[in-house]
Design a protein around this motif. Sequence first.
Motif, PDB file in Angstrom:
ATOM      1  N   ALA A 183       0.756  -1.117   0.013  1.00  0.00           N
ATOM      2  CA  ALA A 183      -0.156  -0.118   0.038  1.00  0.00           C
ATOM      3  C   ALA A 183       0.904   1.308   0.002  1.00  0.00           C
ATOM      4  CB  ALA A 183      -0.981  -0.107   1.176  1.00  0.00           C
ATOM      5  N   HIS A 184       2.038   1.250  -0.246  1.00  0.00           N
ATOM      6  CA  HIS A 184       3.145   2.141  -0.208  1.00  0.00           C
ATOM      7  C   HIS A 184       2.966   2.793   0.924  1.00  0.00           C
ATOM      8  CE1 HIS A 184       3.483   1.088  -4.452  1.00  0.00           C
ATOM      9  NE2 HIS A 184       2.041   1.435  -4.925  1.00  0.00           N
ATOM     10  N   VAL A 185       3.278   2.376   2.091  1.00  0.00           N
ATOM     11  CA  VAL A 185       3.167   3.073   3.315  1.00  0.00           C
ATOM     12  C   VAL A 185       4.760   3.357   3.865  1.00  0.00           C
ATOM     13  CG1 VAL A 185       2.635   2.873   5.865  1.00  0.00           C
ATOM     14  CG2 VAL A 185       0.932   1.947   4.109  1.00  0.00           C
ATOM     15  N   GLU A 186       4.980   4.478   4.160  1.00  0.00           N
ATOM     16  CA  GLU A 186       6.288   4.651   4.758  1.00  0.00           C
ATOM     17  C   GLU A 186       6.155   4.692   6.384  1.00  0.00           C
ATOM     18  OE1 GLU A 186       7.801   8.200   3.337  1.00  0.00           O
ATOM     19  OE2 GLU A 186       7.261   7.902   1.195  1.00  0.00           O
ATOM     20  N   VAL A 187       7.128   4.120   6.813  1.00  0.00           N
ATOM     21  CA  VAL A 187       7.381   3.867   8.315  1.00  0.00           C
ATOM     22  C   VAL A 187       8.578   4.660   8.868  1.00  0.00           C
ATOM     23  CG1 VAL A 187       7.334   2.237  10.159  1.00  0.00           C
ATOM     24  CG2 VAL A 187       6.051   1.767   8.294  1.00  0.00           C
ATOM     25  N   GLU A 188       8.442   5.506   9.791  1.00  0.00           N
ATOM     26  CA  GLU A 188       9.450   5.883  10.705  1.00  0.00           C
ATOM     27  C   GLU A 188       9.246   5.555  12.259  1.00  0.00           C
ATOM     28  OE1 GLU A 188      11.022  10.756  10.919  1.00  0.00           O
ATOM     29  OE2 GLU A 188       8.888  10.214  10.095  1.00  0.00           O
ATOM     30  N   VAL A 189      10.328   5.587  12.694  1.00  0.00           N
ATOM     31  CA  VAL A 189      10.587   5.461  14.012  1.00  0.00           C
ATOM     32  C   VAL A 189      11.454   6.419  14.801  1.00  0.00           C
ATOM     33  CG1 VAL A 189      12.444   3.562  13.902  1.00  0.00           C
ATOM     34  CG2 VAL A 189      11.056   3.599  15.904  1.00  0.00           C
ATOM     35  N   ASP A 190      10.912   6.986  15.865  1.00  0.00           N
ATOM     36  CA  ASP A 190      11.522   7.926  16.568  1.00  0.00           C
ATOM     37  C   ASP A 190      11.865   7.707  18.127  1.00  0.00           C
ATOM     38  OD1 ASP A 190      12.368  10.679  17.602  1.00  0.00           O
ATOM     39  OD2 ASP A 190      10.404  10.773  18.231  1.00  0.00           O
ATOM     40  N   ARG A 191      13.212   8.047  18.574  1.00  0.00           N
ATOM     41  CA  ARG A 191      13.709   7.562  19.804  1.00  0.00           C
ATOM     42  C   ARG A 191      13.947   8.948  20.684  1.00  0.00           C
ATOM     43  NH1 ARG A 191      13.502   1.927  18.800  1.00  0.00           N
ATOM     44  NH2 ARG A 191      14.359   1.594  16.763  1.00  0.00           N
ATOM     45  N   THR A 192      13.442  10.164  20.015  1.00  0.00           N
ATOM     46  CA  THR A 192      13.884  11.293  20.718  1.00  0.00           C
ATOM     47  C   THR A 192      12.830  12.195  21.221  1.00  0.00           C
ATOM     48  OG1 THR A 192      13.828  12.380  18.588  1.00  0.00           O
ATOM     49  CG2 THR A 192      15.983  11.479  18.954  1.00  0.00           C
ATOM     50  N   GLY A 193      11.591  11.804  20.741  1.00  0.00           N
ATOM     51  CA  GLY A 193      10.453  12.557  21.139  1.00  0.00           C
ATOM     52  C   GLY A 193      10.031  13.431  19.885  1.00  0.00           C
ATOM     53  N   ARG A 194      10.743  13.414  18.792  1.00  0.00           N
ATOM     54  CA  ARG A 194      10.516  14.645  17.761  1.00  0.00           C
ATOM     55  C   ARG A 194       9.021  14.372  17.292  1.00  0.00           C
ATOM     56  NH1 ARG A 194      10.907  13.479  12.547  1.00  0.00           N
ATOM     57  NH2 ARG A 194      12.068  11.579  13.060  1.00  0.00           N
ATOM     58  N   LEU A 195       8.470  13.040  17.384  1.00  0.00           N
ATOM     59  CA  LEU A 195       7.373  12.513  16.730  1.00  0.00           C
ATOM     60  C   LEU A 195       6.221  12.572  17.669  1.00  0.00           C
ATOM     61  CD1 LEU A 195       8.264   9.728  14.299  1.00  0.00           C
ATOM     62  CD2 LEU A 195       7.753  12.083  13.802  1.00  0.00           C
ATOM     63  N   VAL A 196       6.474  13.154  18.784  1.00  0.00           N
ATOM     64  CA  VAL A 196       5.248  13.520  19.781  1.00  0.00           C
ATOM     65  C   VAL A 196       4.255  14.323  19.158  1.00  0.00           C
ATOM     66  CG1 VAL A 196       4.552  14.368  22.149  1.00  0.00           C
ATOM     67  CG2 VAL A 196       6.522  12.828  21.897  1.00  0.00           C
ATOM     68  N   PRO A 197       4.398  15.255  18.473  1.00  0.00           N
ATOM     69  CA  PRO A 197       3.428  16.129  18.225  1.00  0.00           C
ATOM     70  C   PRO A 197       2.552  15.301  17.049  1.00  0.00           C
ATOM     71  CG  PRO A 197       5.162  17.443  18.227  1.00  0.00           C
ATOM     72  CD  PRO A 197       5.692  15.944  18.304  1.00  0.00           C
ATOM     73  N   VAL A 198       3.160  14.615  16.324  1.00  0.00           N
ATOM     74  CA  VAL A 198       2.261  13.604  15.295  1.00  0.00           C
ATOM     75  C   VAL A 198       1.389  12.563  16.105  1.00  0.00           C
ATOM     76  CG1 VAL A 198       2.524  11.972  13.325  1.00  0.00           C
ATOM     77  CG2 VAL A 198       4.161  13.859  13.720  1.00  0.00           C
ATOM     78  N   PHE A 199       2.010  12.149  17.041  1.00  0.00           N
ATOM     79  CA  PHE A 199       1.043  11.225  18.057  1.00  0.00           C
ATOM     80  C   PHE A 199      -0.038  11.763  18.533  1.00  0.00           C
ATOM     81  CE2 PHE A 199      -0.631   9.023  21.695  1.00  0.00           C
ATOM     82  CZ  PHE A 199      -0.668   7.729  21.241  1.00  0.00           C
ATOM     83  N   GLU A 200       0.160  13.109  18.980  1.00  0.00           N
ATOM     84  CA  GLU A 200      -0.818  13.691  19.764  1.00  0.00           C
ATOM     85  C   GLU A 200      -1.932  14.492  18.670  1.00  0.00           C
ATOM     86  OE1 GLU A 200      -1.336  14.065  22.762  1.00  0.00           O
ATOM     87  OE2 GLU A 200       0.390  13.952  23.695  1.00  0.00           O
ATOM     88  N   GLN A 201      -1.517  14.619  17.508  1.00  0.00           N
ATOM     89  CA  GLN A 201      -2.423  14.840  16.456  1.00  0.00           C
ATOM     90  C   GLN A 201      -3.392  13.941  16.108  1.00  0.00           C
ATOM     91  OE1 GLN A 201      -0.794  16.030  12.659  1.00  0.00           O
ATOM     92  NE2 GLN A 201      -2.501  15.350  11.342  1.00  0.00           N
ATOM     93  N   LEU A 202      -3.046  12.500  15.982  1.00  0.00           N
ATOM     94  CA  LEU A 202      -3.653  11.300  15.696  1.00  0.00           C
ATOM     95  C   LEU A 202      -4.320  11.073  17.109  1.00  0.00           C
ATOM     96  CD1 LEU A 202      -0.932   9.481  13.926  1.00  0.00           C
ATOM     97  CD2 LEU A 202      -3.053  10.219  12.850  1.00  0.00           C
ATOM     98  N   TYR A 203      -3.892  11.327  18.168  1.00  0.00           N
ATOM     99  CA  TYR A 203      -4.886  11.064  19.297  1.00  0.00           C
ATOM    100  C   TYR A 203      -5.986  11.941  19.453  1.00  0.00           C
ATOM    101  CZ  TYR A 203      -5.737   9.395  24.227  1.00  0.00           C
ATOM    102  OH  TYR A 203      -6.153   8.693  25.378  1.00  0.00           O
ATOM    103  N   ASP A 204      -5.803  13.061  18.935  1.00  0.00           N
ATOM    104  CA  ASP A 204      -6.964  13.705  19.145  1.00  0.00           C
ATOM    105  C   ASP A 204      -8.030  13.460  17.895  1.00  0.00           C
ATOM    106  OD1 ASP A 204      -6.424  15.770  21.144  1.00  0.00           O
ATOM    107  OD2 ASP A 204      -5.126  17.035  19.823  1.00  0.00           O
ATOM    108  N   GLN A 205      -7.761  12.890  16.884  1.00  0.00           N
ATOM    109  CA  GLN A 205      -8.537  12.341  15.993  1.00  0.00           C
ATOM    110  C   GLN A 205      -9.375  11.105  16.533  1.00  0.00           C
ATOM    111  OE1 GLN A 205      -6.479  11.767  12.056  1.00  0.00           O
ATOM    112  NE2 GLN A 205      -5.738  13.981  12.181  1.00  0.00           N
ATOM    113  N   SER A 206      -8.468  10.278  17.102  1.00  0.00           N
ATOM    114  CA  SER A 206      -8.895   9.180  17.869  1.00  0.00           C
ATOM    115  C   SER A 206     -10.147   9.547  18.904  1.00  0.00           C
ATOM    116  CB  SER A 206      -7.860   8.237  18.689  1.00  0.00           C
ATOM    117  OG  SER A 206      -6.991   7.918  17.630  1.00  0.00           O
TER     118      SER A 206
END
Length: 361
Positions: A183-206
């Motif tokens: 499905a042409h999905v790109e995956v990224e893994v972060d271990r610094t906290g940089r992607l916290v805002p992305v998770f928060e955006q998705l959590y609000d949608q949830s």
Amino acid sequence: MNTPAELLIDTAAGPAHVTTPAPRASWWELAAQDADTSVTQTPTWLDCLCETGPYRDASRLYAFGEGVRIVLPLVSRGRRPRLLDVEESWPTGWGTGGPVVPGGAGSEHARAVFEDLGRRPALRVGVRFRPQDAETWQRAAPGYFRLESHLTQVLDLDGGFGAVWQHRFHGRARRDIKRAEKAHVEVEVDRTGRLVPVFEQLYDQSIERWARKQHEPLALARWRQRREFPMGRLATVAARFGESCAIWVAWRDGEPAASIVVLRHGPYAKYWRSAMNRDLAHRTWAVPLLTRLAIEEACETGCQIYDMGESAPGSSLEHFKAGFGAVGRPSPRYARERLPVSAVEHGLRTAVKRVIRFQDA
């Protein structure tokens, strides 16, 4: 940190020295010796809880004769009068707590811990035990501690990812993963906290999705969910755990579809939180793909257990986790209350649900 207090108590196992809060050096020492210590039984987890909620460190170190030592992770509400205080291991939403005991607790030592907790002046005391030694503590629990049954879904990683993929993943999980890979999905893994805002955006949608599904006013849903998982909590966990906190994100055409958070301590990996843009995630099978990659990494880094947490029996979430081979194991919670606070709280929640015609997801 609170100044430690020391006291001597008489128990069925003989005299015991109790130090509270438990000295960190002793706690980490016992955690290193106890092969079953999970992420949620570490001092780091307690620090995250205290930093992001109205809690203070109430952990207890028990030292018995013959060198037997037990650490009980514990927090209290702190700002309440002692007779209205609540002491828990852990509060709702924070997973399994329970004693850290190298080699497991003997029956007399387990009874001694329960007796000490039974004497605490707090209005309510509750401990949720890990699956590995739940049976020992169940046998030791006195009758005035009420049993609350819980199941933790756990995936055994023995044999490595090849064995897990072939023998524990169900066919539907393997099929969904293969679809995601196309499905042409790109995956990224972060271990610094940089992607916290992305998770928060998705959590609000949830939260918005859960509100619609449960027939719940959005303002109430946001208040409820953010009370349990407030803004800033993931950032704190990411900062405290460092590289042991992995934030996985699946992207499609530059837009985040889904995210999961996986924590690690020793041989344990813990799937902690997830969030998604449901429409995009379902079209791309993003969550199965992220789950597969996180499990594969856990295998490669030497983990033996992938803890997928608790799900409501019969729910779609329980079904999803079972598809990856996770098996439900008892992790009971025992609570003692001086007044029927839990019954009153349950009654109030039930009444509110009836008024708003709430539908459990």
